[in-house]
Design a protein around this motif. Structure first.
Motif, PDB file in Angstrom:
ATOM      1  N   ALA A   1      39.374  -9.845   7.005  1.00 54.98           N
ATOM      2  CA  ALA A   1      39.362  -9.441   5.587  1.00 54.98           C
ATOM      3  C   ALA A   1      40.676  -8.792   5.187  1.00 54.98           C
ATOM      4  O   ALA A   1      41.298  -8.084   5.991  1.00 54.98           O
ATOM      5  N   LEU A   2      41.087  -9.021   3.958  1.00 61.59           N
ATOM      6  CA  LEU A   2      42.202  -8.289   3.350  1.00 61.59           C
ATOM      7  C   LEU A   2      41.665  -7.514   2.153  1.00 61.59           C
ATOM      8  O   LEU A   2      40.998  -8.093   1.289  1.00 61.59           O
ATOM      9  N   VAL A   3      41.926  -6.204   2.125  1.00 64.45           N
ATOM     10  CA  VAL A   3      41.539  -5.358   0.992  1.00 64.45           C
ATOM     11  C   VAL A   3      42.808  -4.688   0.475  1.00 64.45           C
ATOM     12  O   VAL A   3      43.449  -3.931   1.211  1.00 64.45           O
ATOM     13  N   THR A   4      43.175  -4.936  -0.770  1.00 59.65           N
ATOM     14  CA  THR A   4      44.362  -4.255  -1.300  1.00 59.65           C
ATOM     15  C   THR A   4      43.977  -2.851  -1.770  1.00 59.65           C
ATOM     16  O   THR A   4      42.880  -2.637  -2.287  1.00 59.65           O
ATOM     17  N   GLY A   5      44.882  -1.899  -1.572  1.00 60.85           N
ATOM     18  CA  GLY A   5      44.635  -0.520  -2.027  1.00 60.85           C
ATOM     19  C   GLY A   5      43.507   0.160  -1.290  1.00 60.85           C
ATOM     20  O   GLY A   5      42.574   0.664  -1.908  1.00 60.85           O
ATOM     21  N   GLY A   6      43.604   0.218   0.048  1.00 56.27           N
ATOM     22  CA  GLY A   6      42.488   0.723   0.849  1.00 56.27           C
ATOM     23  C   GLY A   6      42.587   2.177   1.283  1.00 56.27           C
ATOM     24  O   GLY A   6      41.725   2.654   2.013  1.00 56.27           O
ATOM     25  N   THR A   7      43.616   2.898   0.837  1.00 59.33           N
ATOM     26  CA  THR A   7      43.788   4.265   1.353  1.00 59.33           C
ATOM     27  C   THR A   7      42.963   5.318   0.622  1.00 59.33           C
ATOM     28  O   THR A   7      42.773   6.416   1.135  1.00 59.33           O
TER      29      THR A   7
ATOM     30  N   GLY B   1      35.423 -18.931   3.125  1.00 63.23           N
ATOM     31  CA  GLY B   1      36.199 -17.914   2.417  1.00 63.23           C
ATOM     32  C   GLY B   1      35.421 -17.260   1.290  1.00 63.23           C
ATOM     33  O   GLY B   1      34.515 -17.859   0.696  1.00 63.23           O
ATOM     34  N   SER B   2      35.780 -16.019   1.000  1.00 62.00           N
ATOM     35  CA  SER B   2      35.135 -15.292  -0.092  1.00 62.00           C
ATOM     36  C   SER B   2      36.145 -14.352  -0.739  1.00 62.00           C
ATOM     37  O   SER B   2      36.813 -13.575  -0.062  1.00 62.00           O
ATOM     38  N   ILE B   3      36.245 -14.474  -2.057  1.00 60.42           N
ATOM     39  CA  ILE B   3      37.111 -13.573  -2.821  1.00 60.42           C
ATOM     40  C   ILE B   3      36.212 -12.641  -3.613  1.00 60.42           C
ATOM     41  O   ILE B   3      35.232 -13.086  -4.220  1.00 60.42           O
ATOM     42  N   VAL B   4      36.530 -11.346  -3.600  1.00 59.98           N
ATOM     43  CA  VAL B   4      35.832 -10.412  -4.497  1.00 59.98           C
ATOM     44  C   VAL B   4      36.885  -9.650  -5.295  1.00 59.98           C
ATOM     45  O   VAL B   4      37.768  -9.006  -4.727  1.00 59.98           O
TER      46      VAL B   4
ATOM     47  N   ILE C   1      37.915 -13.145   4.002  1.00 61.55           N
ATOM     48  CA  ILE C   1      37.573 -12.297   2.851  1.00 61.55           C
ATOM     49  C   ILE C   1      38.843 -11.748   2.206  1.00 61.55           C
ATOM     50  O   ILE C   1      39.702 -11.209   2.896  1.00 61.55           O
ATOM     51  N   PHE C   2      38.941 -11.907   0.890  1.00 65.62           N
ATOM     52  CA  PHE C   2      40.023 -11.249   0.157  1.00 65.62           C
ATOM     53  C   PHE C   2      39.409 -10.383  -0.941  1.00 65.62           C
ATOM     54  O   PHE C   2      38.772 -10.904  -1.861  1.00 65.62           O
ATOM     55  N   VAL C   3      39.585  -9.074  -0.839  1.00 63.85           N
ATOM     56  CA  VAL C   3      39.086  -8.161  -1.873  1.00 63.85           C
ATOM     57  C   VAL C   3      40.274  -7.664  -2.683  1.00 63.85           C
ATOM     58  O   VAL C   3      41.127  -6.928  -2.184  1.00 63.85           O
TER      59      VAL C   3
ATOM     60  N   TRP D   1      37.548 -23.969  -6.246  1.00 70.00           N
ATOM     61  CA  TRP D   1      37.706 -23.850  -4.795  1.00 70.00           C
ATOM     62  C   TRP D   1      36.389 -23.961  -4.014  1.00 70.00           C
ATOM     63  O   TRP D   1      36.377 -23.786  -2.797  1.00 70.00           O
ATOM     64  N   ALA D   2      35.295 -24.274  -4.723  1.00 65.97           N
ATOM     65  CA  ALA D   2      34.008 -24.448  -4.016  1.00 65.97           C
ATOM     66  C   ALA D   2      34.133 -25.566  -2.979  1.00 65.97           C
ATOM     67  O   ALA D   2      33.577 -25.470  -1.881  1.00 65.97           O
ATOM     68  N   LYS D   3      34.902 -26.590  -3.303  1.00 62.71           N
ATOM     69  CA  LYS D   3      35.096 -27.722  -2.384  1.00 62.71           C
ATOM     70  C   LYS D   3      35.771 -27.287  -1.081  1.00 62.71           C
ATOM     71  O   LYS D   3      35.671 -27.979  -0.070  1.00 62.71           O
ATOM     72  N   ASP D   4      36.466 -26.179  -1.113  1.00 59.86           N
ATOM     73  CA  ASP D   4      37.139 -25.660   0.082  1.00 59.86           C
ATOM     74  C   ASP D   4      36.309 -24.588   0.793  1.00 59.86           C
ATOM     75  O   ASP D   4      36.814 -23.882   1.669  1.00 59.86           O
ATOM     76  N   ASN D   5      35.042 -24.478   0.374  1.00 59.63           N
ATOM     77  CA  ASN D   5      34.158 -23.457   0.944  1.00 59.63           C
ATOM     78  C   ASN D   5      34.646 -22.040   0.677  1.00 59.63           C
ATOM     79  O   ASN D   5      34.517 -21.150   1.519  1.00 59.63           O
ATOM     80  N   ILE D   6      35.241 -21.855  -0.496  1.00 59.95           N
ATOM     81  CA  ILE D   6      35.664 -20.518  -0.909  1.00 59.95           C
ATOM     82  C   ILE D   6      34.802 -20.100  -2.099  1.00 59.95           C
ATOM     83  O   ILE D   6      34.749 -20.820  -3.103  1.00 59.95           O
TER      84      ILE D   6
END
Ligand code: NDP
Length: 256
Positions: free
Chosen positions: A11-17, A138-141, A89-91, A176-181
């Protein structure tokens, strides 16, 4: 069961501090994901990374100002090499606000809010796409805001930037549903974080907010991170393109 675990997920979460991002990093890690995060402050980031290490979480990170195009590119290169070119995961959490009446905003205010909230989200989706696709799951939130759905005096630039995020959620879900995202969006109402510390210290302001909020309190960060985590789980595999408010009932309240 594996439907309720993120074991083996990256997972990547931006601004996690701090704030909501911090709670998201911890909760994804508690569900056994390996997490990468960033912020602009090296010292604070190192402190958090050490705390997470002590708690037994797998969290990595590097400094990145999400409003800078070149730093975004560098961030995703780091993520790609840390995670073997695969990201589940990209948050997109990092965001900011400047509150003023519309006619008082300067071009700098506009640019600061738009580049931090929208340009960065858009470009990071472009940059993470190959990694999300490569993961096979993949999942983007996106972290939006109730201010994207209804006028609540957050400032019109912020509201516009978050409303654009809501539509981006839907566009990517379909493209991007076709890419399983999958692509979903969480819209919080007032949540106890440093971003709004100065506002929720003001009793009169809080009373005004709570007068319209059926659940008569401000949200805790873990009440937002739980939904973000759920949306990333295999259990949420058929949920995409949705904007879900975490708002104590605020957006469905007329008056009573
Ligand atoms: P905070 O300001 O409390 O925390 C923001 C986090 O993001 C910090 O870790 C900060 O670290 C980091 N960050 C900020 N700007 C950047 C940047 N340009 N590049 C990289 N990292 C950055 O914010 P919240 O937790 O309150 O907000 C998180 C998200 O939730 C935002 O998108 C916000 O709009 C949204 N939201 C918040 C609500 C609330 O009531 N708190 C309500 C609705 C939505 P550093 O400053 O060191 O870079």
């Amino acid at each position: 069961s594996s439907r309720w675990s993120l074991k083996g997920f990256t997972a990547l979460v931006t601004g996690g501090t701090r704030g909501i991002g911090h709670a998201i990093v911890e909760e994804l890690a508690e569900f056994c994901a390996t997490v990468y995060t960033c912020s602009r402050n090296q010292e604070e980031l190192n402190k958090r990374l050490n705390e997470w290490k002590e708690k037994g979480f797998s969290v990595y990170g590097s400094v990145c100002d999400a409003s800078s195009s070149s730093q975004r590119e560098e961030l995703i290169q780091n993520v790609a090499s840390s995670f073997n070119g695969k990201l589940n995961i990209f948050v997109n959490n990092a965001g900011t606000n400047v509150r003023k009446p519309t006619i008082e905003y300067t071009a700098e205010d506009y640019s600061k809010v738009m580049t931090t909230n929208l340009d960065s989200a858009y470009h990071l989706c472009q940059l993470t796409y190959p990694l999300l696709k490569e993961s096979g799951n993949g999942s983007i939130v996106f972290i939006s805001s109730v201010g994207s759905l209804t006028s609540v005096g957050t400032g019109s630039i912020y509201a516009a930037s978050k409303a654009a995020i809501n539509q981006l959620t839907k566009s990517l879900a379909c493209e991007w549903a076709k890419d399983n995202i999958r692509s979903n969006c969480v819209a919080p109402w007032y949540t106890k974080t440093p971003l709004v510390e100065h506002l929720i210290a003001n009793e009169e302001f809080v009373n005004q907010v709570l007068s319209r909020t059926p659940i008569k309190r401000i949200a805790e960060t873990h009440e937002v991170s739980s939904l973000v985590t759920f949306l990333c789980l295999p259990a949420a595999s058929y949920i995409t393109g949705q904007i879900v408010s975490v708002d104590g009932g605020f957006t469905v309240n007329g008056f009573q």
